[in-house]
Design a protein around this motif. Structure first.
Motif, PDB file in Angstrom:
ATOM      1  N   ARG A  59      53.752  58.768  50.088  1.00 57.58           N
ATOM      2  CA  ARG A  59      53.645  57.974  48.627  1.00 57.58           C
ATOM      3  C   ARG A  59      52.802  56.805  48.698  1.00 57.58           C
ATOM      4  NH1 ARG A  59      57.920  61.061  48.049  1.00 57.58           N
ATOM      5  NH2 ARG A  59      58.488  61.875  46.047  1.00 57.58           N
ATOM      6  N   ARG A  60      53.181  56.049  49.941  1.00 55.42           N
ATOM      7  CA  ARG A  60      52.678  54.734  50.219  1.00 55.42           C
ATOM      8  C   ARG A  60      51.339  54.452  50.867  1.00 55.42           C
ATOM      9  NH1 ARG A  60      56.977  50.130  48.720  1.00 55.42           N
ATOM     10  NH2 ARG A  60      54.964  48.732  48.440  1.00 55.42           N
ATOM     11  N   LYS A  61      50.671  55.761  50.656  1.00 52.67           N
ATOM     12  CA  LYS A  61      49.418  55.544  51.348  1.00 52.67           C
ATOM     13  C   LYS A  61      48.226  55.003  50.467  1.00 52.67           C
ATOM     14  CE  LYS A  61      47.181  59.964  50.200  1.00 52.67           C
ATOM     15  NZ  LYS A  61      47.142  61.162  50.692  1.00 52.67           N
ATOM     16  N   CYS A  62      46.937  54.489  51.139  1.00 53.17           N
ATOM     17  CA  CYS A  62      46.312  53.644  50.577  1.00 53.17           C
ATOM     18  C   CYS A  62      45.753  54.156  49.105  1.00 53.17           C
ATOM     19  CB  CYS A  62      45.100  53.212  51.317  1.00 53.17           C
ATOM     20  SG  CYS A  62      43.913  52.154  50.758  1.00 53.17           S
ATOM     21  N   PRO A  63      45.997  53.431  48.023  1.00 56.10           N
ATOM     22  CA  PRO A  63      45.529  53.754  46.667  1.00 56.10           C
ATOM     23  C   PRO A  63      44.016  53.476  46.510  1.00 56.10           C
ATOM     24  CG  PRO A  63      46.762  51.828  46.458  1.00 56.10           C
ATOM     25  CD  PRO A  63      46.637  52.118  47.896  1.00 56.10           C
ATOM     26  N   PHE A  90      57.590  63.458  57.888  1.00 55.95           N
ATOM     27  CA  PHE A  90      56.967  63.471  56.596  1.00 55.95           C
ATOM     28  C   PHE A  90      56.779  64.930  56.486  1.00 55.95           C
ATOM     29  CE2 PHE A  90      55.807  59.254  57.504  1.00 55.95           C
ATOM     30  CZ  PHE A  90      56.142  58.311  56.558  1.00 55.95           C
ATOM     31  N   PRO A  91      56.885  65.227  55.033  1.00 55.50           N
ATOM     32  CA  PRO A  91      57.165  64.868  53.887  1.00 55.50           C
ATOM     33  C   PRO A  91      58.721  64.373  53.784  1.00 55.50           C
ATOM     34  CG  PRO A  91      56.664  66.965  53.218  1.00 55.50           C
ATOM     35  CD  PRO A  91      56.560  66.693  54.800  1.00 55.50           C
ATOM     36  N   LYS A  92      59.661  65.083  54.915  1.00 53.29           N
ATOM     37  CA  LYS A  92      61.221  64.990  54.475  1.00 53.29           C
ATOM     38  C   LYS A  92      61.779  63.513  54.365  1.00 53.29           C
ATOM     39  CE  LYS A  92      63.892  64.976  58.201  1.00 53.29           C
ATOM     40  NZ  LYS A  92      64.464  65.475  59.653  1.00 53.29           N
ATOM     41  N   ASN A  93      61.141  62.682  55.223  1.00 48.24           N
ATOM     42  CA  ASN A  93      61.456  61.287  54.907  1.00 48.24           C
ATOM     43  C   ASN A  93      60.673  60.286  54.071  1.00 48.24           C
ATOM     44  OD1 ASN A  93      64.119  61.993  56.526  1.00 48.24           O
ATOM     45  ND2 ASN A  93      62.946  61.301  58.377  1.00 48.24           N
ATOM     46  N   ASP A  94      59.842  60.872  53.288  1.00 48.07           N
ATOM     47  CA  ASP A  94      58.660  60.058  52.670  1.00 48.07           C
ATOM     48  C   ASP A  94      59.550  58.734  51.931  1.00 48.07           C
ATOM     49  OD1 ASP A  94      56.595  59.117  51.778  1.00 48.07           O
ATOM     50  OD2 ASP A  94      55.854  60.847  50.600  1.00 48.07           O
ATOM     51  N   ILE A  95      60.567  59.249  50.993  1.00 49.31           N
ATOM     52  CA  ILE A  95      60.911  58.330  50.017  1.00 49.31           C
ATOM     53  C   ILE A  95      61.908  57.268  50.850  1.00 49.31           C
ATOM     54  CG2 ILE A  95      62.592  57.952  48.265  1.00 49.31           C
ATOM     55  CD1 ILE A  95      61.838  60.446  46.930  1.00 49.31           C
ATOM     56  N   ILE A  96      62.616  57.722  51.935  1.00 49.34           N
ATOM     57  CA  ILE A  96      63.201  56.767  52.761  1.00 49.34           C
ATOM     58  C   ILE A  96      62.238  55.688  53.232  1.00 49.34           C
ATOM     59  CG2 ILE A  96      64.657  56.714  54.888  1.00 49.34           C
ATOM     60  CD1 ILE A  96      66.044  59.333  54.220  1.00 49.34           C
ATOM     61  N   PHE A  97      61.260  56.135  53.904  1.00 51.01           N
ATOM     62  CA  PHE A  97      60.296  55.381  54.672  1.00 51.01           C
ATOM     63  C   PHE A  97      59.188  54.627  53.514  1.00 51.01           C
ATOM     64  CE2 PHE A  97      61.699  56.993  58.725  1.00 51.01           C
ATOM     65  CZ  PHE A  97      61.761  55.778  59.283  1.00 51.01           C
ATOM     66  N   VAL A 151      64.569  62.184  62.632  1.00 52.69           N
ATOM     67  CA  VAL A 151      63.333  62.447  62.810  1.00 52.69           C
ATOM     68  C   VAL A 151      63.321  63.285  64.174  1.00 52.69           C
ATOM     69  CG1 VAL A 151      61.030  61.748  63.722  1.00 52.69           C
ATOM     70  CG2 VAL A 151      62.063  60.420  61.933  1.00 52.69           C
ATOM     71  N   GLY A 152      63.063  64.673  64.010  1.00 49.19           N
ATOM     72  CA  GLY A 152      63.282  65.677  65.021  1.00 49.19           C
ATOM     73  C   GLY A 152      64.731  65.666  65.315  1.00 49.19           C
ATOM     74  N   GLU A 153      65.264  65.402  66.732  1.00 53.16           N
ATOM     75  CA  GLU A 153      66.375  65.560  67.088  1.00 53.16           C
ATOM     76  C   GLU A 153      67.180  64.266  67.022  1.00 53.16           C
ATOM     77  OE1 GLU A 153      65.952  65.923  71.822  1.00 53.16           O
ATOM     78  OE2 GLU A 153      64.207  66.333  70.387  1.00 53.16           O
ATOM     79  N   TYR A 154      66.281  63.091  66.588  1.00 55.35           N
ATOM     80  CA  TYR A 154      66.699  61.746  66.696  1.00 55.35           C
ATOM     81  C   TYR A 154      67.356  61.178  65.623  1.00 55.35           C
ATOM     82  CZ  TYR A 154      63.755  62.261  70.771  1.00 55.35           C
ATOM     83  OH  TYR A 154      63.565  62.524  72.091  1.00 55.35           O
ATOM     84  N   HIS A 155      68.423  60.090  65.813  1.00 55.44           N
ATOM     85  CA  HIS A 155      68.983  59.442  64.678  1.00 55.44           C
ATOM     86  C   HIS A 155      68.209  58.197  64.458  1.00 55.44           C
ATOM     87  CE1 HIS A 155      72.033  57.626  62.066  1.00 55.44           C
ATOM     88  NE2 HIS A 155      71.847  56.796  62.824  1.00 55.44           N
ATOM     89  N   ILE A 156      67.592  57.843  63.097  1.00 58.04           N
ATOM     90  CA  ILE A 156      66.915  56.811  62.862  1.00 58.04           C
ATOM     91  C   ILE A 156      67.804  55.796  61.977  1.00 58.04           C
ATOM     92  CG2 ILE A 156      64.892  55.786  62.160  1.00 58.04           C
ATOM     93  CD1 ILE A 156      64.449  57.952  64.346  1.00 58.04           C
ATOM     94  N   PRO A 157      68.285  54.779  62.277  1.00 49.58           N
ATOM     95  CA  PRO A 157      69.387  53.890  61.393  1.00 49.58           C
ATOM     96  C   PRO A 157      68.451  53.260  60.396  1.00 49.58           C
ATOM     97  CG  PRO A 157      69.259  53.129  63.755  1.00 49.58           C
ATOM     98  CD  PRO A 157      68.143  54.181  63.575  1.00 49.58           C
ATOM     99  N   ARG A 158      69.245  53.066  59.239  1.00 53.69           N
ATOM    100  CA  ARG A 158      68.722  52.167  58.173  1.00 53.69           C
ATOM    101  C   ARG A 158      68.129  50.970  58.787  1.00 53.69           C
ATOM    102  NH1 ARG A 158      71.836  48.458  54.571  1.00 53.69           N
ATOM    103  NH2 ARG A 158      70.709  48.343  52.845  1.00 53.69           N
ATOM    104  N   GLY A 159      66.969  50.509  58.112  1.00 55.74           N
ATOM    105  CA  GLY A 159      66.338  49.085  58.503  1.00 55.74           C
ATOM    106  C   GLY A 159      65.461  49.365  59.655  1.00 55.74           C
ATOM    107  N   THR A 160      65.028  50.497  60.018  1.00 58.76           N
ATOM    108  CA  THR A 160      64.116  50.653  61.207  1.00 58.76           C
ATOM    109  C   THR A 160      62.645  50.733  60.572  1.00 58.76           C
ATOM    110  OG1 THR A 160      65.771  52.300  62.373  1.00 58.76           O
ATOM    111  CG2 THR A 160      63.365  52.244  62.836  1.00 58.76           C
ATOM    112  N   GLN A 161      61.745  49.849  61.247  1.00 56.51           N
ATOM    113  CA  GLN A 161      60.316  49.780  60.832  1.00 56.51           C
ATOM    114  C   GLN A 161      59.698  51.162  61.468  1.00 56.51           C
ATOM    115  OE1 GLN A 161      59.130  45.244  60.900  1.00 56.51           O
ATOM    116  NE2 GLN A 161      59.076  46.226  62.589  1.00 56.51           N
ATOM    117  N   LEU A 162      58.534  51.508  60.741  1.00 56.28           N
ATOM    118  CA  LEU A 162      57.800  52.600  61.295  1.00 56.28           C
ATOM    119  C   LEU A 162      56.433  52.201  61.311  1.00 56.28           C
ATOM    120  CD1 LEU A 162      57.484  55.900  61.553  1.00 56.28           C
ATOM    121  CD2 LEU A 162      57.126  56.008  59.177  1.00 56.28           C
TER     122      LEU A 162
END
Ligand code: HEM
Length: 510
Positions: free
Chosen positions: A443-447, A89-96, A388-399
Motif C-alpha cells: 500500500r505504501r509503495k511509491c505513488p 507481504f501481503p499478510k502484514n501489509d496494513i500492519i507495516f 513473519v515466517g516462524e518469527y515473532h515481530i513486536p509492535r514498533g519494529t522498523q522494517l
C-alpha cells in the motif's frame, strides 16, 4: 538550562529502564536471528563502519534473509530475499503501512502530514495525490511541462556545444531539469534557467546547493531519534541547526503559496474566471475553500516539499546512473537510438506521448534501477505484533527491505550482475511479484512511479536522440568503468554532449 539538562538525563534513564523491561518481556518470544550487539547502541556502529548495503549483505549471508538489528532504541527487521518478503507481504501489509515518526522530523515534515501512519488522514492524502497528481489524466495534463523543459535542456546543450565550455556536470544538469519540472507542476514557474548553468556554472551550482541544502534536513539522520537519552543534547545542537534550515525552507514554500493565492485572486492570469493552467498549489487552495480543516498550510507545504524532494532526489540519482551505464555499454546506447529513430525518425524531438512506443528505453531505466537503486532507504514500522515466517515481530519494529540483495539474487535473475536491459522485454520470465522492488511494496509503495518513469525516459531519450555522449570521467578518479561497478554513492560525472549531425536541423529550430 542546567535544570533542563538534568531533566533530560532523568527522562533518558527512565526511557532506558522502560526499554530494558520491554526487551525482557519480548525476549522469550521467537525473535529473528540477530548479530551480537553492544548495549544501548545495538548494531548502529556496524552500519556506520561499513557501507550500509555491504553490511546488510554480510548479515544476510551469515544470519539468513530475515534478521533483526537494533538501531539504538529502534528494533529493525531486515528482509533480503523474495521468499522473506512473501512471508511478510501481503499478510502484514496494513500492519507495516506506517513510517517511523522520528521526533526530530516532526516540524521538518509539517507535523508528519505526508508521513502519517496508515489511517484516515493518510488515506485521504493518498486519494488526493493519486487523483490530482499521479493519475493518467493529470500526467497527460502535465506532459507539456515535461516536453517543454526537455526541449529547453536540449536547446541549451546544443548552444553550449558551440562555446568553449563543453563539459557538463550531469548531476547538476539533471537536478536543474527535475527541479524545474517539479516547480512547474507545483507552482507554475521554473526555478533555474539553463543559460545560467552554461554562462556561469559556479553561480548556478551555488543556487542549486542552496536549494538542496534547504531540503537536506529530511535526509539527515538525527542521533536523538535512535538514542532518546541523546535527544536533549541533539535538541540543542544538531536539531537547532536543522530547524534553522527548515525556517528558510518554510519561507520559500510560504512565498509560493502566497504568490499562487495572489495570482488566483487577480484577474490577469484567468480566462473567464478560469486559470489557464492549474498547478498543484492551485488545486489545493481550491479544495481548501470547501474543506479548510483538511487542506491546511501544513498539508500544502508537506505536499510541495514532497514533490520537490521525492520528485528530484531519486530521479536524478537514477538518471545519472543511466548515463554512466550507457557510456560503458555503447551497444545499449545504439539499440536505444535505433528504437527512437524507428519510431520518431529524425524529423522531430521525441515527446511524452512517444514513450509508450519505446519499450527498450524504458527497460534501460528499469535495468539501471535494478542494479543501482536510486531511492533512499525508506523505512516502515509495525503498528501491532505480527509474525513473519516462524518469527515473532513486536509492535514498533522498523522494517527495511534490502532491494539491492533481491535485485542481484542469482536465484531470481540470470547473470544478475550483468547490465542487460532486454531482460525486462523478455516475457514474464523476468517479472513476477516482489522481484523488482525499486519503487517499494504494498500500500505504501511509491505513488510517483509513473511520473518518475516519464521524466527519466523523456530526458534520457532526448539526449540519446540528439547527442553523442563522450569523454565521461570522474573529476579526480580513473576510468569510469571501474567506479561504476560499485553500487555506492555516485561521484560527479562530466559529459561532453556533441550534437548528432542527423538531428542538427531539428535541434537548431528548437
Ligand atoms: C527513480 C525515481 C524514484 C524512486 C526510485 C522512488 C522510490 C521510492 C521508494 C522505494 C519509496 C518507498 C516505498 C515503500 O515504502 O514501499 C517511495 C516513496 C514515495 N515516493 Fe518515490 N521514487 C521515485 C520517484 C518519485 C517521484 C517522482 C515522486 C513524486 C513526485 C515520488 C513520490 C513518492 C512518495 C509520495 C512516497 C511516499 C509514499 C508513502 O509514504 O505513502 N517518488 N519512492
Amino acid at each position: 538550562m542546567d535544570a533542563l539538562n538534568y531533566l533530560g538525563l532523568l527522562v533518558s534513564i527512565l526511557l532506558i529502564i522502560i526499554y530494558k523491561l520491554n526487551s525482557r518481556r519480548i525476549q522469550h518470544k521467537n525473535l529473528p536471528p540477530s548479530p551480537p550487539s553492544v548495549p544501548i547502541i545495538g548494531h548502529f556502529h556496524l552500519l556506520i563502519k561499513t557501507p550500509i548495503h555491504q553490511a546488510l549483505t554480510n548479515f544476510s549471508n551469515e544470519y539468513g534473509p530475515i534478521f533483526l538489528l537494533r538501531l539504538g532504541s529502534r528494533p529493525t527487521l531486515v528482509l533480503s530475499s523474495r521468499t522473506a518478503i512473501e512471508q511478510c507481504f501481503p499478510k502484514n501489509d496494513i500492519i507495516f503501512s506506517n513510517r517511523p515518526l522520528l521526533p526530530s522530523r516532526k516540524k521538518l515534515e509539517y507535523n508528519h502530514t505526508i508521513t502519517a501512519p496508515y489511517g484516515d488522514h493518510w488515506r485521504m492524502w493518498r486519494r488526493f495525490s493519486v487523483i490530482e497528481i499521479f493519475s493518467e489524466r493529470r500526467l497527460q495534463m502535465s506532459s507539456e511541462i515535461r516536453n517543454e523543459e526537455t526541449r529547453f535542456m536540449v536547446k541549451h546543450l546544443y548552444k553550449n556545444s558551440f562555446k568553449g565550455v563543453t563539459k557538463v556536470d550531469v548531476k547538476t544538469l539533471f537536478h536543474l531539469l527535475a527541479f524545474n519540472m517539479a516547480m512547474k507542476m507545483v507552482a507554475g514557474k521554473r526555478y533555474f534557467e539553463y543559460e545560467e548553468l552554461l554562462e556561469d556554472s559556479e553561480t548556478t551550482k551555488g543556487k542549486l546547493d542552496d536549494l538542496v541544502e534547504m531540503f537536506s534536513p529530511l535526509l539527515t539522520v538525527s542521533l536523538g531519534d535512535y538514542f532518546p537519552f541523546l535527544r536533549w543534547l541533539t535538541y540543542y545542537g544538531e536539531e537547532r541547526r536543522l530547524l534553522k534550515i527548515h525556517k528558510r525552507k518554510n519561507e520559500f514554500m510560504q512565498a509560493l503559496i502566497d504568490n499562487a493565492h495572489d495570482q488566483n485572486t487577480s484577474s490577469s492570469t484567468s480566462v473567464n474566471g478560469q486559470k489557464t493552467s492549474q498547478t498543484i498549489i492551485d488545486v489545493m487552495l481550491k479544495l481548501r475553500e470547501t474543506e479548510p480543516e483538511i487542506y491546511t498550510d501544513d498539508l500544502i507545504k508537506g505536499t510541495i516539499q514532497l514533490m520537490l524532494i521525492a520528485g528530484t532526489h531519486s530521479t536524478v540519482t537514477t538518471m545519472e546512473w543511466v548515463v554512466s551505464r550507457l557510456l560503458s555499454h555503447p551497444d545499449v546506447f545504439q539499440n536505444a537510438r535505433d528504437e527512437i529513430d524507428n519510431q520518431v525518425r529524425s524529423s522531430r524531438l521525441i515527446n511524452d506521448t512517444d514513450l509508450a512506443k519505446l519499450p527498450y528505453l524504458n527497460c534501460i531505466i528499469s535495468e539501471t534501477a535494478r542494479l543501482s537503486p536510486g531511492g533512499i532507504l525508506e523505512m516502515r514500522e509495525s503498528s501491532e505484533d505480527c509474525t513473519v515466517g516462524e518469527y515473532h515481530i513486536p509492535r514498533g519494529t522498523q522494517l527495511l527491505v534490502d532491494g539491492r540483495h533481491v535485485h542481484r539474487d542469482p536465484g531470481l535473475w540470470t547473470e544478475p550482475d550483468r547490465f542487460k536491459p532486454e531482460r525486462f522485454l523478455e516475457s514474464e520470465e523476468e517479472k513476477g511479484m516482489f522481484k523488482s522492488i525499486t519503487f517499494g511494496i504494498g500500500r505504501r509503495k511509491c505513488p510517483g512511479v509513473g511520473l518518475a518513469m516519464r521524466i527519466m525516459a523523456l530526458s534520457i531519450g532526448s539526449l540519446i536522440q540528439c547527442f553523442d555522449l563522450e569523454e565521461a570521467r570522474y573529476e579526480s578518479q580513473g576510468p569510469l568503468k571501474t567506479n561504476m561497478n560499485k553500487p555506492e554513492k555516485i561521484r560527479s560525472l562530466e559529459i561532453v554532449f556533441r550534437p548528432r549531425e542527423a538531428l542538427n536541423e531539428v535541434i537548431a529550430q528548437l
